[in-house]
Motif scaffolding. Structure first.
Motif, PDB file in Angstrom:
ATOM      1  N   PHE A 145     -31.435  17.325   4.684  1.00  0.00           N
ATOM      2  CA  PHE A 145     -30.344  16.439   4.263  1.00  0.00           C
ATOM      3  C   PHE A 145     -29.155  16.740   5.176  1.00  0.00           C
ATOM      4  CE2 PHE A 145     -31.028  14.996  -0.347  1.00  0.00           C
ATOM      5  CZ  PHE A 145     -32.395  15.073  -0.290  1.00  0.00           C
ATOM      6  N   ASP A 146     -28.182  15.837   5.224  1.00  0.00           N
ATOM      7  CA  ASP A 146     -26.987  16.058   6.025  1.00  0.00           C
ATOM      8  C   ASP A 146     -25.757  16.001   5.132  1.00  0.00           C
ATOM      9  OD1 ASP A 146     -25.201  16.358   8.124  1.00  0.00           O
ATOM     10  OD2 ASP A 146     -25.212  14.220   8.596  1.00  0.00           O
ATOM     11  N   PRO A 147     -25.206  17.150   4.739  1.00  0.00           N
ATOM     12  CA  PRO A 147     -25.585  18.527   5.047  1.00  0.00           C
ATOM     13  C   PRO A 147     -26.781  18.970   4.196  1.00  0.00           C
ATOM     14  CG  PRO A 147     -23.717  18.543   3.552  1.00  0.00           C
ATOM     15  CD  PRO A 147     -23.984  17.095   3.901  1.00  0.00           C
ATOM     16  N   PRO A 148     -27.421  20.083   4.577  1.00  0.00           N
ATOM     17  CA  PRO A 148     -28.566  20.578   3.811  1.00  0.00           C
ATOM     18  C   PRO A 148     -28.237  20.734   2.319  1.00  0.00           C
ATOM     19  CG  PRO A 148     -28.416  21.736   5.884  1.00  0.00           C
ATOM     20  CD  PRO A 148     -27.154  20.903   5.767  1.00  0.00           C
ATOM     21  N   LEU A 149     -29.183  20.301   1.483  1.00  0.00           N
ATOM     22  CA  LEU A 149     -28.991  20.234   0.030  1.00  0.00           C
ATOM     23  C   LEU A 149     -29.253  21.571  -0.656  1.00  0.00           C
ATOM     24  CD1 LEU A 149     -28.583  18.466  -2.560  1.00  0.00           C
ATOM     25  CD2 LEU A 149     -31.070  18.098  -2.507  1.00  0.00           C
ATOM     26  N   SER A 150     -28.274  22.023  -1.449  1.00  0.00           N
ATOM     27  CA  SER A 150     -28.511  23.147  -2.366  1.00  0.00           C
ATOM     28  C   SER A 150     -29.424  22.628  -3.459  1.00  0.00           C
ATOM     29  CB  SER A 150     -27.196  23.618  -2.993  1.00  0.00           C
ATOM     30  OG  SER A 150     -26.394  24.272  -2.043  1.00  0.00           O
ATOM     31  N   SER A 151     -30.361  23.448  -3.877  1.00  0.00           N
ATOM     32  CA  SER A 151     -31.334  22.978  -4.848  1.00  0.00           C
ATOM     33  C   SER A 151     -31.883  24.140  -5.663  1.00  0.00           C
ATOM     34  CB  SER A 151     -32.479  22.270  -4.115  1.00  0.00           C
ATOM     35  OG  SER A 151     -33.296  21.562  -5.000  1.00  0.00           O
ATOM     36  N   LEU A 164     -26.183  13.485 -12.704  1.00  0.00           N
ATOM     37  CA  LEU A 164     -26.820  12.217 -12.350  1.00  0.00           C
ATOM     38  C   LEU A 164     -28.286  12.277 -12.737  1.00  0.00           C
ATOM     39  CD1 LEU A 164     -27.025   9.490 -10.761  1.00  0.00           C
ATOM     40  CD2 LEU A 164     -27.333  10.886  -8.691  1.00  0.00           C
ATOM     41  N   HIS A 165     -28.704  11.320 -13.561  1.00  0.00           N
ATOM     42  CA  HIS A 165     -30.122  11.232 -13.911  1.00  0.00           C
ATOM     43  C   HIS A 165     -30.542   9.775 -13.922  1.00  0.00           C
ATOM     44  CE1 HIS A 165     -29.807   9.671 -18.049  1.00  0.00           C
ATOM     45  NE2 HIS A 165     -28.749  10.453 -18.175  1.00  0.00           N
ATOM     46  N   GLY A 166     -31.837   9.554 -13.921  1.00  0.00           N
ATOM     47  CA  GLY A 166     -32.366   8.199 -13.943  1.00  0.00           C
ATOM     48  C   GLY A 166     -33.069   7.902 -15.248  1.00  0.00           C
ATOM     49  N   ARG A 167     -33.551   6.680 -15.339  1.00  0.00           N
ATOM     50  CA  ARG A 167     -34.328   6.250 -16.500  1.00  0.00           C
ATOM     51  C   ARG A 167     -35.755   6.004 -16.055  1.00  0.00           C
ATOM     52  NH1 ARG A 167     -29.886   2.191 -18.157  1.00  0.00           N
ATOM     53  NH2 ARG A 167     -28.550   3.500 -19.403  1.00  0.00           N
ATOM     54  N   PRO A 168     -36.719   6.283 -16.865  1.00  0.00           N
ATOM     55  CA  PRO A 168     -36.603   6.858 -18.203  1.00  0.00           C
ATOM     56  C   PRO A 168     -36.288   8.347 -18.132  1.00  0.00           C
ATOM     57  CG  PRO A 168     -38.911   6.600 -17.632  1.00  0.00           C
ATOM     58  CD  PRO A 168     -38.114   6.017 -16.493  1.00  0.00           C
ATOM     59  N   LEU A 169     -35.637   8.828 -19.158  1.00  0.00           N
ATOM     60  CA  LEU A 169     -35.246  10.227 -19.252  1.00  0.00           C
ATOM     61  C   LEU A 169     -36.359  10.986 -19.970  1.00  0.00           C
ATOM     62  CD1 LEU A 169     -32.795  12.015 -18.558  1.00  0.00           C
ATOM     63  CD2 LEU A 169     -31.936  11.573 -20.837  1.00  0.00           C
ATOM     64  N   THR A 170     -36.976  11.943 -19.292  1.00  0.00           N
ATOM     65  CA  THR A 170     -38.044  12.721 -19.919  1.00  0.00           C
ATOM     66  C   THR A 170     -37.434  13.761 -20.853  1.00  0.00           C
ATOM     67  OG1 THR A 170     -38.097  14.439 -18.229  1.00  0.00           O
ATOM     68  CG2 THR A 170     -39.468  12.489 -17.836  1.00  0.00           C
ATOM     69  N   GLN A 171     -38.266  14.352 -21.683  1.00  0.00           N
ATOM     70  CA  GLN A 171     -37.804  15.381 -22.608  1.00  0.00           C
ATOM     71  C   GLN A 171     -37.221  16.579 -21.843  1.00  0.00           C
ATOM     72  OE1 GLN A 171     -40.892  16.884 -25.178  1.00  0.00           O
ATOM     73  NE2 GLN A 171     -39.422  17.499 -26.735  1.00  0.00           N
ATOM     74  N   ILE A 172     -37.871  16.981 -20.768  1.00  0.00           N
ATOM     75  CA  ILE A 172     -37.387  18.114 -19.978  1.00  0.00           C
ATOM     76  C   ILE A 172     -36.067  17.775 -19.309  1.00  0.00           C
ATOM     77  CG2 ILE A 172     -37.862  19.494 -17.914  1.00  0.00           C
ATOM     78  CD1 ILE A 172     -40.830  19.449 -18.763  1.00  0.00           C
ATOM     79  N   THR A 173     -35.991  16.581 -18.710  1.00  0.00           N
ATOM     80  CA  THR A 173     -34.766  16.180 -18.033  1.00  0.00           C
ATOM     81  C   THR A 173     -33.630  16.014 -19.033  1.00  0.00           C
ATOM     82  OG1 THR A 173     -36.091  15.074 -16.359  1.00  0.00           O
ATOM     83  CG2 THR A 173     -33.768  14.527 -16.420  1.00  0.00           C
ATOM     84  N   ASP A 174     -33.923  15.470 -20.189  1.00  0.00           N
ATOM     85  CA  ASP A 174     -32.908  15.324 -21.236  1.00  0.00           C
ATOM     86  C   ASP A 174     -32.351  16.694 -21.629  1.00  0.00           C
ATOM     87  OD1 ASP A 174     -31.381  13.841 -23.146  1.00  0.00           O
ATOM     88  OD2 ASP A 174     -32.796  14.460 -24.706  1.00  0.00           O
ATOM     89  N   ALA A 175     -33.230  17.681 -21.733  1.00  0.00           N
ATOM     90  CA  ALA A 175     -32.781  19.036 -22.068  1.00  0.00           C
ATOM     91  C   ALA A 175     -31.902  19.604 -20.953  1.00  0.00           C
ATOM     92  CB  ALA A 175     -33.989  19.939 -22.318  1.00  0.00           C
ATOM     93  N   ARG A 176     -32.253  19.341 -19.694  1.00  0.00           N
ATOM     94  CA  ARG A 176     -31.434  19.806 -18.566  1.00  0.00           C
ATOM     95  C   ARG A 176     -30.038  19.185 -18.609  1.00  0.00           C
ATOM     96  NH1 ARG A 176     -35.700  19.125 -13.610  1.00  0.00           N
ATOM     97  NH2 ARG A 176     -37.065  20.853 -14.199  1.00  0.00           N
ATOM     98  N   ALA A 181     -27.636  16.547  -9.552  1.00  0.00           N
ATOM     99  CA  ALA A 181     -28.670  15.516  -9.619  1.00  0.00           C
ATOM    100  C   ALA A 181     -29.940  16.167 -10.137  1.00  0.00           C
ATOM    101  CB  ALA A 181     -28.900  14.908  -8.231  1.00  0.00           C
ATOM    102  N   VAL A 182     -30.576  15.555 -11.125  1.00  0.00           N
ATOM    103  CA  VAL A 182     -31.718  16.195 -11.774  1.00  0.00           C
ATOM    104  C   VAL A 182     -32.975  16.217 -10.906  1.00  0.00           C
ATOM    105  CG1 VAL A 182     -30.835  15.807 -14.105  1.00  0.00           C
ATOM    106  CG2 VAL A 182     -32.416  14.160 -13.079  1.00  0.00           C
ATOM    107  N   THR A 183     -32.948  15.543  -9.754  1.00  0.00           N
ATOM    108  CA  THR A 183     -34.019  15.671  -8.762  1.00  0.00           C
ATOM    109  C   THR A 183     -33.387  15.607  -7.370  1.00  0.00           C
ATOM    110  OG1 THR A 183     -34.499  13.307  -8.459  1.00  0.00           O
ATOM    111  CG2 THR A 183     -35.688  14.445 -10.248  1.00  0.00           C
ATOM    112  N   ASP A 184     -34.077  16.165  -6.404  1.00  0.00           N
ATOM    113  CA  ASP A 184     -33.599  16.091  -5.031  1.00  0.00           C
ATOM    114  C   ASP A 184     -33.556  14.643  -4.543  1.00  0.00           C
ATOM    115  OD1 ASP A 184     -33.418  18.852  -5.034  1.00  0.00           O
ATOM    116  OD2 ASP A 184     -35.013  19.172  -3.568  1.00  0.00           O
TER     117      ASP A 184
END
Length: 170
Positions: A121-127, A23-35, A83-86
């Motif tokens: 988070f419920d449940p706590p988020l792995s990150s 799951l990612h959002g827009r705009p997609l950065t170069q780093i996020t695109d690589a991920r 998800a590319v961000t918490d």
């Protein structure tokens, strides 16, 4: 790149998750695109198929909620979401729960950032994130060195996976 992807995909694969989504959002950065590309390549290599892509119209929790809700309502199936961000993970949480699906029983979720809110988070988020103290110290040292000598320098800070209940870890 590759090590980062292994850190994210390994706990999901070990937990027998086989229908992965990113799951990612827009705009997609170069780093996020690589991920995203790296995660999809790793899932293709490890599972024989690439992770599905869920795209939010914005980089917000609300955008992630809407994108995840659309994906699930359209019959999209996954048993794990990267998800590319918490903050995008939080939006996904709400969409998953509104469909009466459980985290991690039905869908495991892992984010990036390991923000201070992740354990709440419920449940706590792995990150996946960088140790905040180490990051601050490295940034300070780099700034002071740059002031004395403006030649660019590369600093690498190792990231760490913090596995919590959202991926089935205690």
């Amino acid at each position: 790149g590759l090590t980062f992807t292994r850190v994210i995909s390994s706990p999901l694969i070990r937990a027998k998750r086989t229908r992965l989504a990113v799951l990612h959002g827009r705009p997609l950065t170069q780093i996020t695109d690589a991920r995203v590309d790296s995660f999809r390549s790793a899932s293709a290599r490890l599972l024989g198929r690439s992770a599905q892509v869920i795209v939010a119209d914005t980089l917000s929790e609300a955008g992630a909620h809407e994108a995840m809700a659309r994906f699930l309502a359209a019959g999209g199936e996954c048993d794990a979401v990267y998800a590319v961000t918490d903050s995008l993970a939080l939006g996904a949480y709400h969409a998953i729960k509104r469909r009466k699906l459980g985290i991690p029983d039905d869908i495991a979720v892992i984010g990036v950032g390991d923000y201070e809110t992740a354990p709440f988070f419920d449940p706590p988020l792995s990150s996946v994130g960088v140790p905040r103290g180490e990051f601050g110290e490295a940034a300070s040292r780099l700034l002071l060195r740059q002031l004395a000598d403006p030649h660019p320098e590369r600093v690498e800070i190792p990231f760490q996976a913090v596995l919590r209940e959202s991926t089935g870890h205690a």
